[in-house]
Design a protein around this motif. Structure first.
Motif, mmCIF file in Angstrom:
data_model
loop_
_atom_site.group_PDB
_atom_site.id
_atom_site.type_symbol
_atom_site.label_atom_id
_atom_site.label_comp_id
_atom_site.label_asym_id
_atom_site.label_seq_id
_atom_site.Cartn_x
_atom_site.Cartn_y
_atom_site.Cartn_z
ATOM 1 N N GLN A 173 0.833 -1.212 0.000
ATOM 2 C CA GLN A 173 0.000 0.000 0.000
ATOM 3 C C GLN A 173 0.864 1.258 0.000
ATOM 4 O O GLN A 173 1.699 1.452 0.886
ATOM 5 N N ARG A 232 1.627 -6.346 -6.204
ATOM 6 C CA ARG A 232 0.593 -5.403 -6.638
ATOM 7 C C ARG A 232 0.740 -4.156 -5.783
ATOM 8 O O ARG A 232 0.813 -4.259 -4.556
ATOM 9 N N CYS A 247 -1.064 -0.669 -4.599
ATOM 10 C CA CYS A 247 -2.321 0.093 -4.583
ATOM 11 C C CYS A 247 -2.127 1.268 -3.634
ATOM 12 O O CYS A 247 -1.117 1.352 -2.947
ATOM 13 N N GLY A 290 -4.103 1.988 -0.995
ATOM 14 C CA GLY A 290 -4.408 1.565 0.380
ATOM 15 C C GLY A 290 -5.807 1.984 0.767
ATOM 16 O O GLY A 290 -6.206 3.118 0.499
ATOM 17 N N ALA A 291 -6.547 1.063 1.391
ATOM 18 C CA ALA A 291 -7.978 1.277 1.580
ATOM 19 C C ALA A 291 -8.422 1.356 3.038
ATOM 20 O O ALA A 291 -9.604 1.489 3.302
ATOM 21 N N TYR A 292 -7.495 1.273 3.998
ATOM 22 C CA TYR A 292 -7.909 1.217 5.400
ATOM 23 C C TYR A 292 -7.645 2.556 6.086
ATOM 24 O O TYR A 292 -6.854 3.365 5.597
ATOM 25 N N ALA A 297 -2.429 -1.270 -9.440
ATOM 26 C CA ALA A 297 -3.864 -1.327 -9.130
ATOM 27 C C ALA A 297 -4.415 0.054 -8.810
ATOM 28 O O ALA A 297 -4.237 0.567 -7.709
ATOM 29 N N THR A 298 -5.064 0.660 -9.770
ATOM 30 C CA THR A 298 -5.640 1.991 -9.575
ATOM 31 C C THR A 298 -6.648 2.294 -10.683
ATOM 32 O O THR A 298 -6.538 1.758 -11.783
ATOM 33 N N ASP A 347 -7.133 5.610 -11.057
ATOM 34 C CA ASP A 347 -6.803 7.031 -11.127
ATOM 35 C C ASP A 347 -6.025 7.315 -12.418
ATOM 36 O O ASP A 347 -4.879 6.885 -12.573
ATOM 37 N N GLN A 376 -4.409 -2.964 -13.064
ATOM 38 C CA GLN A 376 -5.444 -3.787 -12.432
ATOM 39 C C GLN A 376 -6.562 -2.875 -11.933
ATOM 40 O O GLN A 376 -6.293 -1.823 -11.359
ATOM 41 N N MET A 377 -7.790 -3.268 -12.196
ATOM 42 C CA MET A 377 -8.947 -2.495 -11.704
ATOM 43 C C MET A 377 -10.005 -3.438 -11.167
ATOM 44 O O MET A 377 -9.982 -4.639 -11.442
ATOM 45 N N LEU A 378 -10.940 -2.876 -10.411
ATOM 46 C CA LEU A 378 -12.008 -3.680 -9.819
ATOM 47 C C LEU A 378 -13.140 -3.897 -10.823
ATOM 48 O O LEU A 378 -13.429 -3.018 -11.651
ATOM 49 N N ARG A 390 -17.324 5.491 -3.291
ATOM 50 C CA ARG A 390 -17.782 6.490 -4.254
ATOM 51 C C ARG A 390 -19.318 6.458 -4.275
ATOM 52 O O ARG A 390 -19.916 5.704 -5.053
HETATM 53 P P1 FDA Z 1 -8.808 7.088 -6.188
HETATM 54 O O1 FDA Z 1 -9.608 6.696 -4.977
HETATM 55 O O2 FDA Z 1 -7.634 7.937 -5.983
HETATM 56 O O3 FDA Z 1 -9.768 7.727 -7.215
HETATM 57 C C1 FDA Z 1 -9.353 8.102 -8.528
HETATM 58 C C2 FDA Z 1 -10.511 7.944 -9.505
HETATM 59 O O4 FDA Z 1 -10.806 6.550 -9.667
HETATM 60 C C3 FDA Z 1 -11.829 8.526 -9.021
HETATM 61 O O5 FDA Z 1 -11.931 9.883 -9.316
HETATM 62 C C4 FDA Z 1 -12.833 7.697 -9.820
HETATM 63 O O6 FDA Z 1 -12.919 8.169 -11.129
HETATM 64 C C5 FDA Z 1 -12.189 6.347 -9.855
HETATM 65 N N1 FDA Z 1 -12.698 5.444 -8.794
HETATM 66 C C6 FDA Z 1 -12.031 5.035 -7.700
HETATM 67 N N2 FDA Z 1 -12.768 4.181 -6.970
HETATM 68 C C7 FDA Z 1 -13.944 4.070 -7.605
HETATM 69 C C8 FDA Z 1 -15.133 3.335 -7.372
HETATM 70 N N3 FDA Z 1 -15.301 2.528 -6.316
HETATM 71 N N4 FDA Z 1 -16.137 3.451 -8.251
HETATM 72 C C9 FDA Z 1 -15.998 4.225 -9.347
HETATM 73 N N5 FDA Z 1 -14.908 4.948 -9.637
HETATM 74 C C10 FDA Z 1 -13.900 4.873 -8.791
HETATM 75 N N6 FDA Z 1 -6.447 -1.844 -1.099
HETATM 76 C C11 FDA Z 1 -5.830 -2.419 -0.031
HETATM 77 O O7 FDA Z 1 -5.648 -1.762 1.002
HETATM 78 N N7 FDA Z 1 -5.385 -3.702 -0.121
HETATM 79 C C12 FDA Z 1 -5.512 -4.451 -1.252
HETATM 80 O O8 FDA Z 1 -5.088 -5.615 -1.280
HETATM 81 C C13 FDA Z 1 -6.157 -3.850 -2.376
HETATM 82 N N8 FDA Z 1 -6.301 -4.528 -3.543
HETATM 83 C C14 FDA Z 1 -6.794 -3.875 -4.658
HETATM 84 C C15 FDA Z 1 -6.833 -4.523 -5.886
HETATM 85 C C16 FDA Z 1 -7.238 -3.856 -7.033
HETATM 86 C C17 FDA Z 1 -7.247 -4.563 -8.355
HETATM 87 C C18 FDA Z 1 -7.634 -2.484 -6.934
HETATM 88 C C19 FDA Z 1 -8.035 -1.711 -8.159
HETATM 89 C C20 FDA Z 1 -7.627 -1.852 -5.723
HETATM 90 C C21 FDA Z 1 -7.230 -2.528 -4.570
HETATM 91 N N9 FDA Z 1 -7.222 -1.898 -3.329
HETATM 92 C C22 FDA Z 1 -6.628 -2.528 -2.257
HETATM 93 C C23 FDA Z 1 -7.938 -0.597 -3.142
HETATM 94 C C24 FDA Z 1 -7.010 0.591 -3.273
HETATM 95 O O9 FDA Z 1 -6.118 0.653 -2.191
HETATM 96 C C25 FDA Z 1 -7.828 1.911 -3.338
HETATM 97 O O10 FDA Z 1 -8.531 2.068 -2.125
HETATM 98 C C26 FDA Z 1 -8.833 1.992 -4.465
HETATM 99 O O11 FDA Z 1 -8.358 1.383 -5.644
HETATM 100 C C27 FDA Z 1 -9.137 3.465 -4.769
HETATM 101 O O12 FDA Z 1 -7.954 4.143 -5.200
HETATM 102 P P2 FDA Z 1 -7.661 4.454 -6.738
HETATM 103 O O13 FDA Z 1 -6.208 4.587 -6.917
HETATM 104 O O14 FDA Z 1 -8.318 3.405 -7.573
HETATM 105 O O15 FDA Z 1 -8.438 5.777 -7.058
#
Ligand code: FDA
Length: 309
Positions: free
Chosen positions: A163, A184, A186, A188-190, A225-226, A228, A252-254, A293
């Motif tokens: 992360q 991978r 990313c 970070g989501a916590y 994985a983003t 962004d 990688q994306m969700l 979101r």
């Molecule tokens: P950010 O949040 O910075 O947003 C940028 C843009 O992306 C937004 O303006 C929007 O356009 C788009 N976007 C983002 N999220 C969206 C949503 N839910 N719906 C629609 N549009 C959206 N985290 C972790 O702590 N441990 C892990 O193991 C993983 N594994 C993982 C795998 C994969 C394949 C992905 C894509 C993500 C993870 N994550 C993760 C989550 C990661 O840490 C993060 O919280 C999210 O990806 C959001 O950050 P972004 O960089 O995607 O975009």
């Protein structure tokens, strides 16, 4: 303000799992999670991966589940992963698996977790399917890297997630890059304390690009994985400046998120892997996607009326 309230509401709703169970029984609501979750069965996941593959994407399959408190539940989760890996191989899918160690008994101790995870790693080795270990909150970072390191030392093809928001990540990536481990990266989501994690976007983004660049320079095939666009552009630029081609890493994306961007990157010749979750425990995952979101509610409502978007 409204977004903050909605975010808190969805995270609160995520705790009420009976809502998920009830909604599955209502034909109208049953379609609700399908924007972000492939479905409840392995069959559903296979169908989703096939559709992605037809569109030029690879996949990583996640059997949805939360942390477990007993060994039997951990073994059941591991067995679903073994079945998933066997099915990937039998169908010849371009897919690997992603799992969480708390689902594999990490709260019962690293030794137990290793025992539970080994059959999954073994199935991966037998069938040439890579095993990705998701990263959970910072309470688990050391233990997660320890379990992954132990299985790698036994020769299994397994790699962690790092992360970008954690201060420690440059050190971790330095070591992983030296061993050319597939990581991978990313953001970070916590929710983490400011003492150990950056909270401001600029710092997180800078760390994200630095970590990926370190892995690119080590030829370690990072997963980027983003969703962004700024991160995607920065990584593609950093790679091109170093003469590193688009086959040396993957985006990688969700599932269900920024499908437009997924398509565009595939059209431009980049490798794209989509994280495909399935399982009966879809509800907390789905609520977290809405919390991330709140505007996603619009996609979901539209899909209830038959427009998948
Ligand atoms: P950010 O949040 O910075 O947003 C940028 C843009 O992306 C937004 O303006 C929007 O356009 C788009 N976007 C983002 N999220 C969206 C949503 N839910 N719906 C629609 N549009 C959206 N985290 C972790 O702590 N441990 C892990 O193991 C993983 N594994 C993982 C795998 C994969 C394949 C992905 C894509 C993500 C993870 N994550 C993760 C989550 C990661 O840490 C993060 O919280 C999210 O990806 C959001 O950050 P972004 O960089 O995607 O975009």
């Amino acid at each position: 303000m409204v977004a903050t309230i909605l975010r808190a509401l969805f995270l609160w709703l995520a705790e009420w799992r009976w809502i998920g169970r009830v909604s599955l029984r209502l034909p109208f609501l049953r379609r609700m999670p399908l924007r972000f979750v492939a479905g409840t069965t392995l069959e559903d996941a296979v169908a989703a991966v096939r559709a992605l593959q037809a569109a030029g994407a690879m996949a990583t399959i996640d059997v949805l589940g939360e942390s477990v408190a007993d060994r039997a539940a951990a073994d059941r989760a591991a067995a679903s992963y073994v079945a998933t890996i066997e099915r990937i191989a039998a169908e010849g899918l371009d897919a690997n698996v992603s799992l969480k160690l708390t689902q594999m008994g990490l709260d019962l101790g690293t030794a137990t977790c290793l025992e539970v995870l080994r059959p999954v790693a073994e199935a991966g080795r037998r069938h040439g399917v890579f095993v990705r270990v998701d990263m959970e909150s910072s309470a688990y970072t050391d233990r997660t890297l320890e379990v992954v390191g132990a299985l790698r030392a036994e020769g299994y093809e397994i790699g962690p997630v790092i992360q970008a928001y954690l201060h420690r990540s440059a050190g971790d990536v330095g070591q992983l890059a030296a061993a050319r481990v597939r990581v991978r990266v990313c953001k970070g989501a916590y929710a983490e304390e400011a003492a150990i994690a950056w909270h401001d976007r600029v710092a997180i983004n800078a760390s994200f690009v630095d970590l990926v660049t370190t892995l690119l320079e080590a030829d370690a095939y990072p997963g980027v994985a983003t969703h962004d666009p700024a991160m995607i552009e920065a990584v593609a630029r950093a790679a091109a400046q170093r003469g590193i081609g688009p086959d040396a890493y993957e985006f990688q994306m969700l599932y269900g998120v920024r499908r437009d961007l997924q398509r565009q990157l595939i059209e431009k010749g980049y490798r794209m892997r989509v994280y495909v979750p399935y399982g009966t425990e879809w509800y907390p995952y789905f609520m977290r996607r809405l919390a991330e979101r709140p505007a996603n509610v619009l996609f979901v409502v539209r899909s209830l009326f038959g427009e998948g978007g």
